[in-house]
Motif scaffolding. Sequence first.
Motif, PDB file in Angstrom:
ATOM      1  N   TYR A 178       0.822  -1.209   0.000  1.00 45.19           N
ATOM      2  CA  TYR A 178       0.000   0.000   0.000  1.00 45.19           C
ATOM      3  C   TYR A 178       0.855   1.258   0.000  1.00 45.19           C
ATOM      4  O   TYR A 178       0.514   2.246  -0.653  1.00 45.19           O
ATOM      5  N   SER A 213      -7.278   2.039  -5.087  1.00 42.51           N
ATOM      6  CA  SER A 213      -8.695   2.320  -4.908  1.00 42.51           C
ATOM      7  C   SER A 213      -9.458   1.057  -4.513  1.00 42.51           C
ATOM      8  O   SER A 213     -10.338   1.093  -3.664  1.00 42.51           O
ATOM      9  N   ARG A 214      -9.085  -0.053  -5.123  1.00 38.89           N
ATOM     10  CA  ARG A 214      -9.792  -1.308  -4.848  1.00 38.89           C
ATOM     11  C   ARG A 214      -9.332  -1.962  -3.545  1.00 38.89           C
ATOM     12  O   ARG A 214     -10.137  -2.314  -2.701  1.00 38.89           O
ATOM     13  N   TRP A 215      -8.020  -2.139  -3.400  1.00 41.16           N
ATOM     14  CA  TRP A 215      -7.494  -2.849  -2.232  1.00 41.16           C
ATOM     15  C   TRP A 215      -7.318  -1.941  -1.026  1.00 41.16           C
ATOM     16  O   TRP A 215      -7.284  -2.405   0.107  1.00 41.16           O
ATOM     17  N   GLY A 216      -7.191  -0.655  -1.244  1.00 39.13           N
ATOM     18  CA  GLY A 216      -6.876   0.261  -0.155  1.00 39.13           C
ATOM     19  C   GLY A 216      -8.016   0.512   0.803  1.00 39.13           C
ATOM     20  O   GLY A 216      -7.797   0.935   1.930  1.00 39.13           O
ATOM     21  N   ARG A 217      -9.236   0.250   0.391  1.00 32.16           N
ATOM     22  CA  ARG A 217     -10.379   0.504   1.279  1.00 32.16           C
ATOM     23  C   ARG A 217     -10.292  -0.335   2.545  1.00 32.16           C
ATOM     24  O   ARG A 217     -10.533   0.156   3.637  1.00 32.16           O
ATOM     25  N   ARG A 218      -9.948  -1.586   2.384  1.00 30.46           N
ATOM     26  CA  ARG A 218      -9.831  -2.457   3.549  1.00 30.46           C
ATOM     27  C   ARG A 218      -8.671  -2.009   4.434  1.00 30.46           C
ATOM     28  O   ARG A 218      -8.773  -1.987   5.658  1.00 30.46           O
ATOM     29  N   ILE A 263      -7.364   1.037   4.717  1.00 29.25           N
ATOM     30  CA  ILE A 263      -7.732   2.280   5.403  1.00 29.25           C
ATOM     31  C   ILE A 263      -8.724   1.983   6.521  1.00 29.25           C
ATOM     32  O   ILE A 263      -8.640   2.552   7.611  1.00 29.25           O
ATOM     33  N   GLY A 264      -9.658   1.073   6.262  1.00 27.97           N
ATOM     34  CA  GLY A 264     -10.609   0.683   7.304  1.00 27.97           C
ATOM     35  C   GLY A 264      -9.912   0.065   8.503  1.00 27.97           C
ATOM     36  O   GLY A 264     -10.271   0.329   9.652  1.00 27.97           O
ATOM     37  N   ASP A 265      -8.884  -0.749   8.257  1.00 24.77           N
ATOM     38  CA  ASP A 265      -8.121  -1.336   9.355  1.00 24.77           C
ATOM     39  C   ASP A 265      -7.369  -0.265  10.139  1.00 24.77           C
ATOM     40  O   ASP A 265      -7.261  -0.341  11.359  1.00 24.77           O
ATOM     41  N   ASP A 316     -12.178   0.399  11.808  1.00 25.23           N
ATOM     42  CA  ASP A 316     -13.488  -0.093  11.397  1.00 25.23           C
ATOM     43  C   ASP A 316     -13.465  -1.614  11.375  1.00 25.23           C
ATOM     44  O   ASP A 316     -12.488  -2.234  10.996  1.00 25.23           O
TER      45      ASP A 316
END
Length: 145
Positions: free
Chosen positions: A78, A131-136, A138-140, A144
């Motif tokens: 990331y 954009s696709r993999w980074g959501r998880r 960032i949530g971690d 969240d």
Amino acid sequence: MASLTKNLFSGLFGILYLIFGVTETLAGLVPGIADLTTPFMIPADIIGGLVLCVVGAVYLAALQRFTAGSGNGSAYLYVAMALSVIFGIVALLSLAAQGTDIILFGNEPWSPVALLVPMVYLAILPAAALSRWGRRFIGDLMGDA
């Protein structure tokens, strides 16, 4: 264990960034090479080449962490993708500034394709992947669930 896609992505972009980085650096250091790399939109830029090498090294560090089974390979991936996007945006801003300068003050013809550098077009797929993999990721980071 990281997915095969992330392993391939890390390895492919690590190698691509290193190849372009070494080529840019050599083109800046050895005058004869610059003439050979210009048709392939690879400028003779020592600092830009070193930046590409650093980003490539981070991608390869991610691959090494993935293959070793370490849990922090995703963080390296990331960070490498974020560096790709950040330097791609900086290169785009530089491209826009050069274009504006030529339009406002120069009489020479301007072709954006001639001014594109590897930092720009190498950042396209990492931006989509981030954009696709980074959501998880960032949530971690945000806690969240």
